[in-house]
Design an enzyme around this catalytic site. Structure first.
Site, mmCIF file in Angstrom:
data_model
loop_
_atom_site.group_PDB
_atom_site.id
_atom_site.type_symbol
_atom_site.label_atom_id
_atom_site.label_comp_id
_atom_site.label_asym_id
_atom_site.label_seq_id
_atom_site.Cartn_x
_atom_site.Cartn_y
_atom_site.Cartn_z
ATOM 1 N N ARG A 278 -39.268 -11.646 34.312
ATOM 2 C CA ARG A 278 -38.095 -12.519 34.147
ATOM 3 C C ARG A 278 -38.330 -13.892 34.758
ATOM 4 O O ARG A 278 -38.845 -14.000 35.859
ATOM 5 C CB ARG A 278 -36.879 -11.888 34.850
ATOM 6 C CG ARG A 278 -36.720 -10.422 34.569
ATOM 7 C CD ARG A 278 -35.720 -9.773 35.507
ATOM 8 N NE ARG A 278 -34.388 -10.300 35.337
ATOM 9 C CZ ARG A 278 -33.374 -10.014 36.145
ATOM 10 N NH1 ARG A 278 -33.575 -9.221 37.192
ATOM 11 N NH2 ARG A 278 -32.175 -10.533 35.923
ATOM 12 N N SER B 158 -14.752 -57.857 49.863
ATOM 13 C CA SER B 158 -14.515 -56.794 48.893
ATOM 14 C C SER B 158 -15.715 -56.791 47.975
ATOM 15 O O SER B 158 -16.033 -57.800 47.348
ATOM 16 C CB SER B 158 -13.231 -57.069 48.111
ATOM 17 O OG SER B 158 -13.020 -56.033 47.186
ATOM 18 N N CYS C 57 -14.063 -52.900 45.265
ATOM 19 C CA CYS C 57 -13.036 -52.917 44.231
ATOM 20 C C CYS C 57 -13.605 -52.762 42.839
ATOM 21 O O CYS C 57 -12.912 -52.919 41.856
ATOM 22 C CB CYS C 57 -12.195 -54.184 44.333
ATOM 23 S SG CYS C 57 -13.148 -55.668 44.013
ATOM 24 N N MET D 262 -34.620 -19.930 29.367
ATOM 25 C CA MET D 262 -35.973 -19.469 29.680
ATOM 26 C C MET D 262 -36.124 -18.026 29.214
ATOM 27 O O MET D 262 -35.220 -17.434 28.678
ATOM 28 C CB MET D 262 -36.196 -19.585 31.182
ATOM 29 C CG MET D 262 -35.830 -20.951 31.720
ATOM 30 S SD MET D 262 -37.221 -22.053 31.710
ATOM 31 C CE MET D 262 -38.275 -21.150 32.795
ATOM 32 N N GLY E 230 -29.939 -18.877 29.558
ATOM 33 C CA GLY E 230 -30.370 -18.752 28.184
ATOM 34 C C GLY E 230 -31.513 -19.681 27.798
ATOM 35 O O GLY E 230 -31.940 -19.703 26.656
ATOM 36 N N TYR F 111 -12.626 -49.065 52.987
ATOM 37 C CA TYR F 111 -11.815 -48.475 51.921
ATOM 38 C C TYR F 111 -12.493 -48.666 50.569
ATOM 39 O O TYR F 111 -13.397 -49.484 50.416
ATOM 40 C CB TYR F 111 -10.398 -49.098 51.874
ATOM 41 C CG TYR F 111 -10.367 -50.540 51.437
ATOM 42 C CD1 TYR F 111 -10.302 -50.869 50.074
ATOM 43 C CD2 TYR F 111 -10.429 -51.581 52.352
ATOM 44 C CE1 TYR F 111 -10.307 -52.193 49.666
ATOM 45 C CE2 TYR F 111 -10.427 -52.897 51.953
ATOM 46 C CZ TYR F 111 -10.368 -53.197 50.604
ATOM 47 O OH TYR F 111 -10.373 -54.490 50.183
ATOM 48 N N HIS G 104 -15.689 -51.810 24.242
ATOM 49 C CA HIS G 104 -14.532 -52.349 24.958
ATOM 50 C C HIS G 104 -13.432 -51.304 25.063
ATOM 51 O O HIS G 104 -12.892 -51.036 26.142
ATOM 52 C CB HIS G 104 -14.015 -53.599 24.231
ATOM 53 C CG HIS G 104 -12.756 -54.151 24.840
ATOM 54 N ND1 HIS G 104 -11.507 -53.797 24.379
ATOM 55 C CD2 HIS G 104 -12.559 -54.987 25.888
ATOM 56 C CE1 HIS G 104 -10.596 -54.421 25.117
ATOM 57 N NE2 HIS G 104 -11.213 -55.148 26.026
ATOM 58 N N ARG H 11 -25.621 -14.168 41.788
ATOM 59 C CA ARG H 11 -25.679 -15.572 42.206
ATOM 60 C C ARG H 11 -24.251 -16.038 42.445
ATOM 61 O O ARG H 11 -23.301 -15.391 42.005
ATOM 62 C CB ARG H 11 -26.358 -16.436 41.139
ATOM 63 C CG ARG H 11 -25.526 -16.556 39.906
ATOM 64 C CD ARG H 11 -26.193 -17.259 38.777
ATOM 65 N NE ARG H 11 -25.536 -16.786 37.574
ATOM 66 C CZ ARG H 11 -26.035 -16.862 36.364
ATOM 67 N NH1 ARG H 11 -27.239 -17.359 36.174
ATOM 68 N NH2 ARG H 11 -25.358 -16.422 35.343
ATOM 69 N N LYS I 181 -32.946 -16.701 41.059
ATOM 70 C CA LYS I 181 -32.868 -15.272 40.748
ATOM 71 C C LYS I 181 -33.701 -14.459 41.737
ATOM 72 O O LYS I 181 -33.226 -13.455 42.290
ATOM 73 C CB LYS I 181 -33.373 -15.051 39.314
ATOM 74 C CG LYS I 181 -32.984 -13.718 38.719
ATOM 75 C CD LYS I 181 -33.540 -13.580 37.304
ATOM 76 C CE LYS I 181 -32.800 -14.476 36.323
ATOM 77 N NZ LYS I 181 -33.454 -14.503 35.005
HETATM 78 P P1 ADP Z 1 -31.142 -14.465 32.010
HETATM 79 O O1 ADP Z 1 -31.533 -15.370 33.097
HETATM 80 O O2 ADP Z 1 -31.189 -15.092 30.673
HETATM 81 O O3 ADP Z 1 -29.875 -13.732 32.324
HETATM 82 P P2 ADP Z 1 -32.588 -12.156 32.898
HETATM 83 O O4 ADP Z 1 -33.904 -12.340 33.544
HETATM 84 O O5 ADP Z 1 -31.442 -11.919 33.802
HETATM 85 O O6 ADP Z 1 -32.313 -13.370 31.935
HETATM 86 O O7 ADP Z 1 -32.755 -10.942 31.917
HETATM 87 C C1 ADP Z 1 -31.982 -10.709 30.789
HETATM 88 C C2 ADP Z 1 -31.494 -9.320 30.752
HETATM 89 O O8 ADP Z 1 -32.570 -8.399 30.885
HETATM 90 C C3 ADP Z 1 -30.585 -8.988 31.914
HETATM 91 O O9 ADP Z 1 -29.265 -9.211 31.557
HETATM 92 C C4 ADP Z 1 -30.799 -7.548 32.173
HETATM 93 O O10 ADP Z 1 -29.800 -6.754 31.598
HETATM 94 C C5 ADP Z 1 -32.122 -7.229 31.537
HETATM 95 N N1 ADP Z 1 -33.029 -6.863 32.611
HETATM 96 C C6 ADP Z 1 -33.553 -7.670 33.538
HETATM 97 N N2 ADP Z 1 -34.280 -6.974 34.424
HETATM 98 C C7 ADP Z 1 -34.219 -5.678 34.065
HETATM 99 C C8 ADP Z 1 -34.749 -4.469 34.600
HETATM 100 N N3 ADP Z 1 -35.495 -4.440 35.700
HETATM 101 N N4 ADP Z 1 -34.456 -3.328 33.970
HETATM 102 C C9 ADP Z 1 -33.696 -3.353 32.862
HETATM 103 N N5 ADP Z 1 -33.158 -4.449 32.313
HETATM 104 C C10 ADP Z 1 -33.409 -5.619 32.901
HETATM 105 MG MG MG Z 2 -29.528 -12.864 33.926
HETATM 106 MG MG MG Z 3 -33.489 -15.281 30.261
#
Ligand code: ADP
Ligand code: MG
Ligand code: MG
Length: 886
Positions: free
Chosen positions: A91, A768, A836, A102, A100, A856, A445, A332, A22
């Site tokens: 973040r 083989s 094989c 972290m 989802g 092969y 099996h 990404r 990220k």
């Molecule tokens: P995940 O990896 O679970 O997608 P993110 O770090 O992307 O978590 O954050 C989750 C949500 O928080 C993002 O979808 C985004 O909408 C919101 N968010 C992240 N950074 C900002 C920011 N600078 N301002 C407003 N909302 C943010």
């Molecule tokens: Mg995100």
């Molecule tokens: Mg997150």
């Protein structure tokens, strides 16, 4: 002094190890001049240091403060300022995306005094108090583990009493007070008012979230190392919840499900990112955004086009619009389905954005494997009757049969239902559309054989009571009888009563020659990429086939010969009686008579296979398994004899058989009298097989064919074994006029064979590598025993990452493979070396074999296209890695 913190303007996408995916991509977007809110990234090394020492590395927060001051200067707002407060998003984001898993905390910096500043600069009191309550909730949950429901309950109560326009500012201010109480009750102290303290605690919480149970589990499943740590991205907040001209969304540059071109995404007006995930309100499509805010839509699609051109791949983005102004929060290279992977790779190559070589690196053999399975029509499935282990993917529906004979006799599709299967069930398993067992797991099996054949299989559906004697299957209160229709899903393990419609895979239909390549987008992409793989690969692909039908199928799927033709299957069924005669033979004359009866049958087998593979090599393995496998099992025989004796009857032949079985019983049959040892101690057995091969070849030559048989000796551990067999083979071949010259080679499937590959190559025209047995003998456990008991726990505990029987163990068995190749070729430069074992159809292993310089791989027919693709990938992988690095 170590440096831990980097401004977004300092990084780029090449630094994902340090900045996390990220952070690296936020830096990349910043570099491209895209609208990213200012911010900085705390590198993964800080997290690793924190996790190692249990404390924040010295100087880290000073560095954070320095970078923070820079953002404050740029935006002319300060963290904690009661008039012009800066708010922050904190973040997580490691090297590999763990969706989802972290934590993220938004609105850091709000407290009792800055909330009024936010209200003033935004001119929106409701928004300010709503942001504050969001912070308390997210902070409480993430930093202190307060369950979200404790807050949600209060929010729901307020919503229930609020008017149609939602809660007022005054009501939200009250909610903040309630939240603060919930927080203090749960945590034991008040919600921290100092914004810097909030920031530090949030950073620590993100470090900690690396080791959250769900994150650990996710990493194990995805094979992501545990010691990478996460980066932490700290950036200025932007607000999608500031009225109807604000909002937030996610978008893809192409459809990640089908690969269809054109942007695709979801948008939620007047909302923050977490509302989208929480499903508070329904999102709308991007088309609606085009209507609601055409300028932002144009800006967004322009940026997405830039990103796709820049990354040369499907990208996904998270964005927020704050009062008509677009902000990019994340991008990404996006995840996609296997179908989309093929379609997108081909499209990007067609568009000239990537080369065909690179397109090949964008798809995997495993993805192709998934595209080859039929699937249930997802709209038509109901409640399952039972759920077992999805042991071999695909979907099948058919009438229930309880034994092999019924399966082979039936016309129309059947599902073979057994408590568990044994080698005797093989004909039924071949005949059935699917296999269902009540016992056993992914490595039983049934599962292993079904996967080898590409047959759909559900194992271990323990709720099923299989009563083959009465021809019924009981589950819960219901009874399913032979002839009733059931449907099984080998991917999910679900079993359904009745017929669920199955959609055949268009890719399989294309591979079987039933669909033209241009008939649909996916098939066209698969065709184009497979053709490219064939053009670039150096590794040949053969198939393991024991019958003419399999050989023909394999050939249609692109196999350049048979790498393993097992002869033991040819001794089953009606011929078992002949083998019994051979085993029970008393004296050389009876042996010779038994062999003489087998000879023409065996010859006929080879004629048909050589015809199906005319002009291509067919490697025929002399008999490998211990002979007693052709006799009835000991318990069954003892019971029959005991019953007869109890009734005062003469057990007759059974008594003779029983004596033979007792005589031949071994404690470790896998390590006992089998393979070349059997050929050396049972006079005439190998000679009969060799004669059958030679006569079959001569017969094909007479018919005008071009037979290319090769004779392969199994389980050699010492060169003298091979030399002895070769002498016998030479004598036999010399006595068959009209046969072409037939190379003789050996399996390398024991450590000793690999370790003495040089001398063995002196007697072998080809090697083989039998990597199944080589793995068993190197790891010193049998596949059945390992997979049946402890291997599952080894996988769970991370002692092994994948079963060495599925993906070749490069570190151990792989060294023996390399040794065999190097020393074998040193002794005989023209030595052909193939594989094989089942690994020959495993994409990752195929890439290893390509790297080891094999000639092969040989795999089951339906995996031939997968191996072709993997071999092509292996050929271009290195070249692409080099050009990426530049
Ligand atoms: P995940 O990896 O679970 O997608 P993110 O770090 O992307 O978590 O954050 C989750 C949500 O928080 C993002 O979808 C985004 O909408 C919101 N968010 C992240 N950074 C900002 C920011 N600078 N301002 C407003 N909302 C943010
Ligand atoms: Mg995100
Ligand atoms: Mg997150």
């Amino acid at each position: 002094m170590t440096r831990y913190v980097y401004d977004f303007r300092e990084g780029d996408r090449g630094k994902a190890d340090l900045l996390g995916g990220k952070g690296a991509n936020l830096a990349e977007m910043t570099r491209l001049g895209l609208p990213v809110p200012p911010g900085f990234t705390v590198g993964t090394d800080a997290c690793r240091a924190y996790l190692a020492d249990g404390s924040v590395p010295a100087g880290l927060f000073d560095e954070v403060n320095d970078h923070l001051r820079e953002i404050e200067a740029r935006l002319d707002r300060r963290l904690g300022d009661r008039f012009e407060p800066l708010l922050l998003a904190v973040r997580s984001g490691g090297r590999y995306s763990m969706p989802g898993m972290m934590e993220t905390i938004l609105d850091i910096g709000l407290n009792d005094s800055t909330v009024t500043g936010l209200a003033r600069i935004s001119g929106d009191e409701r928004f300010a108090w709503d942001s504050y309550r969001r912070l308390i909730q997210m902070f409480g949950r993430t930093v202190h583990g307060v369950p979200a429901e404790e807050f949600d309950r209060e929010l729901d109560a307020l919503r229930a009493t609020a008017g149609a326009d939602g809660p007022t500012a005054e009501q939200l201010r009250g909610l903040v007070e309630t939240y603060k109480k919930v927080f203090a009750d749960r945590v034991g102290h008040d919600f921290p008012q100092a914004p810097h303290e909030q920031l530090y605690l949030a950073i620590r919480a993100v470090f900690e979230s690396w080791n959250a149970a769900r994150a650990v589990l996710y990493r194990r499943r995805e094979h992501i190392p545990d010691d990478l740590g996460t980066a932490v991205n700290v950036m200025a907040m932007v607000f999608g919840n500031r009225g109807p001209d604000s909002g937030t969304g996610v978008a893809f540059t192409r459809d990640p499900a089908t690969g269809a071109p054109g942007v695709y995404g979801d948008y939620l007006a007047d909302a923050q990112g977490e509302d989208v995930v929480a499903g508070v309100r329904n999102t709308v499509g991007l088309d609606d955004l085009a209507r609601i805010d055409p300028a932002s839509y144009r800006r967004l699609t322009g940026i997405m086009a830039t990103l796709e051109r820049h990354y040369r791949d499907l990208c996904d983005v998270e964005f927020t619009i704050e009062q008509g102004r677009l902000w990019m929060l994340q991008t990404r290279v996006g995840k996609r389905t296997p179908a989309a992977a093929f379609v997108i790779a081909a499209q990007l190559a067609d568009e000239g954005l990537i080369s065909w070589d690179e397109a090949l690196t964008r798809v995997t053999g495993a993805q192709l494997a998934q595209l080859m399975f039929p699937a249930f029509d997802s709209d038509a499935v109901g409640e399952p009757l039972a759920v077992g282990v999805g042991a071999s993917p695909g979907a099948a529906a058919g009438r229930v049969v309880f034994d092999s004979a019924a399966a082979t006799a039936a016309d129309g599709p059947v599902i073979l239902v057994r408590r568990e299967t044994s080698p005797d069930d093989l004909p039924g398993m071949i005949a059935a559309a699917g296999i269902l067992t009540a016992r056993g797991g992914k490595t039983s099996h049934a599962a292993v054989v079904a996967r080898g054949m590409g047959r759909t299989c559900v194992c271990g559906a323990e709720a099923l009571e299989v009563d083959a004697e009465r021809g019924e299957l009981r589950v819960g209160g219901a009874t399913v009888r032979a002839g009733d229709v059931i449907s099984i899903d080998g991917t999910t393990g679900r079993v359904y009563l009745g017929e669920v419609p199955v959609r055949p895979s268009p890719v399989t239909r294309y591979l079987a020659g039933e669909l033209a390549p241009e008939s649909d987008r996916l098939v066209a992409a698969v065709d184009r990429l497979l053709r490219h793989a064939d053009a670039v690969r150096r590794l040949g692909v053969r198939a393991n086939a024991d019958t003419a039908a399999d050989a023909a199928r394999a050939r249609a799927l692109g196999a350049a010969g048979v790498g393993l033709c097992r002869t033991e299957h040819m001794f089953l069924g009606a011929r078992r009686a002949l083998v019994e005669r051979l085993i029970l033979a008393d004296g050389p004359d009876e042996v010779a008579a038994a062999l003489a009866e087998l000879l023409p049958l065996q010859r006929e087998d080879f004629v048909t296979i050589l015809a199906a593979m005319d002009g291509l090599p067919v490697t025929i393995r002399l008999l490998d398994p211990p002979l007693h496998e052709f006799l009835p099992p000991l318990p069954e025989l003892s019971a029959r004899v005991a019953r007869a004796e109890a009734l005062g009857q003469d057990p007759g032949r059974d008594a003779v058989l029983l004596a033979a079985v007792r005589r031949m019983q071994e404690s470790n049959p896998m390590l006992g009298l089998r393979g070349v040892r059997l050929g050396l101690v049972v006079p005439g057995l190998f000679a009969m097989q060799v004669r059958a091969v030679a006569e079959a070849a001569a017969c094909r030559v007479a018919e005008g064919g071009d037979p290319r048989p090769e004779i392969m000796v199994p389980l050699v551990v010492d060169v003298r074994e091979l030399a002895a067999v070769r002498a016998e083979v030479a004598t036999v071949l010399a006595g068959v006029p009209g046969a072409p010259s037939i190379p003789v080679g050996t399996m390398v499937e024991t450590p000793r064979a690999a370790l003495t590959a040089g001398p063995i190559a002196g007697q072998a025209e080809f090697f083989s590598l039998g990597t199944n047995d080589l793995t068993q003998t190197t790891w010193a456990f049998s596949r059945d025993d390992g997979e049946g008991s402890f291997l599952g726990e080894y996988l769970d505990r991370g002692i092994v990452e994948t079963s060495p029987f599925e993906t070749l163990d490069a570190a151990g068995v792989g060294r023996l493979v390399r040794l065999a190749v190097t020393e074998g070729r040193a002794a005989r430069p023209e030595l052909t070396v193939g594989v094989c074992g089942e690994h020959g159809g495993d994409p990752e292993s195929v890439e290893f074999f390509a790297g080891a310089g094999l000639d092969y791989v040989s795999c089951s027919p339906y995996r031939v296209p997968i191996a072709r693709l993997a071999a092509g990938r292996a050929a271009v992988a290195r070249a692409c890695a080099d050009s990426d690095a530049r």
